[in-house]
Motif scaffolding. Structure first.
Motif, PDB file in Angstrom:
ATOM      1  N   ILE A  27       0.839  -1.201   0.000  1.00 26.42           N
ATOM      2  CA  ILE A  27       0.000   0.000   0.000  1.00 26.42           C
ATOM      3  C   ILE A  27       0.874   1.251   0.000  1.00 26.42           C
ATOM      4  O   ILE A  27       0.630   2.200  -0.757  1.00 26.42           O
ATOM      5  N   GLU A  28       1.910   1.257   0.834  1.00 26.58           N
ATOM      6  CA  GLU A  28       2.798   2.421   0.906  1.00 26.58           C
ATOM      7  C   GLU A  28       3.543   2.648  -0.407  1.00 26.58           C
ATOM      8  O   GLU A  28       3.665   3.788  -0.875  1.00 26.58           O
ATOM      9  N   LEU A  29       4.021   1.576  -1.027  1.00 25.46           N
ATOM     10  CA  LEU A  29       4.720   1.706  -2.301  1.00 25.46           C
ATOM     11  C   LEU A  29       3.761   2.165  -3.401  1.00 25.46           C
ATOM     12  O   LEU A  29       4.119   2.992  -4.237  1.00 25.46           O
ATOM     13  N   ALA A  30       2.543   1.668  -3.374  1.00 25.45           N
ATOM     14  CA  ALA A  30       1.540   2.103  -4.350  1.00 25.45           C
ATOM     15  C   ALA A  30       1.294   3.605  -4.218  1.00 25.45           C
ATOM     16  O   ALA A  30       1.168   4.306  -5.236  1.00 25.45           O
ATOM     17  N   ALA A  31       1.261   4.116  -2.992  1.00 17.23           N
ATOM     18  CA  ALA A  31       1.062   5.551  -2.782  1.00 17.23           C
ATOM     19  C   ALA A  31       2.207   6.356  -3.387  1.00 17.23           C
ATOM     20  O   ALA A  31       1.983   7.395  -4.024  1.00 17.23           O
ATOM     21  N   VAL A  32       3.417   5.884  -3.221  1.00 20.53           N
ATOM     22  CA  VAL A  32       4.583   6.563  -3.804  1.00 20.53           C
ATOM     23  C   VAL A  32       4.482   6.558  -5.328  1.00 20.53           C
ATOM     24  O   VAL A  32       4.734   7.580  -5.984  1.00 20.53           O
ATOM     25  N   GLU A  33       4.095   5.437  -5.891  1.00 22.04           N
ATOM     26  CA  GLU A  33       3.988   5.327  -7.353  1.00 22.04           C
ATOM     27  C   GLU A  33       2.854   6.183  -7.905  1.00 22.04           C
ATOM     28  O   GLU A  33       2.986   6.780  -8.973  1.00 22.04           O
TER      29      GLU A  33
END
Length: 77
Positions: A27-33
């Motif tokens: 979820i956190e990586l998706a937010a960055v992307e």
């Protein structure tokens, strides 16, 4: 766009596949992307806002009730 899966599908359209191993990290990586796509003007403001709301909600839910135990699923109960 209504679910975390929908956000992942959006990212996949731009060649980004996410599977880190822990749902919270995904979820956190998706937010960055999603931030990166918006800054690059590849997604519009409405899509960006929808994705961020979904990701924020999913992050809060995962912190409250993790789907996978931190012990790698080795708990006895």
């Amino acid at each position: 766009m209504k679910t975390f899966y929908d956000v992942l599908q959006l990212l996949e359209r731009y060649g980004t596949y996410i599977h880190v191993g822990k749902r919270l990290w995904d979820i956190e990586l998706a937010a960055v992307e999603v931030d990166r796509l918006h800054e690059s003007k590849l997604i519009d403001d409405r899509t960006y806002a929808s994705a961020k709301i979904i990701l924020r909600h999913e992050h809060e839910q995962e912190e409250k009730h993790p789907l996978i135990n931190d012990d790698g699923g080795k708990s006895n109960g």
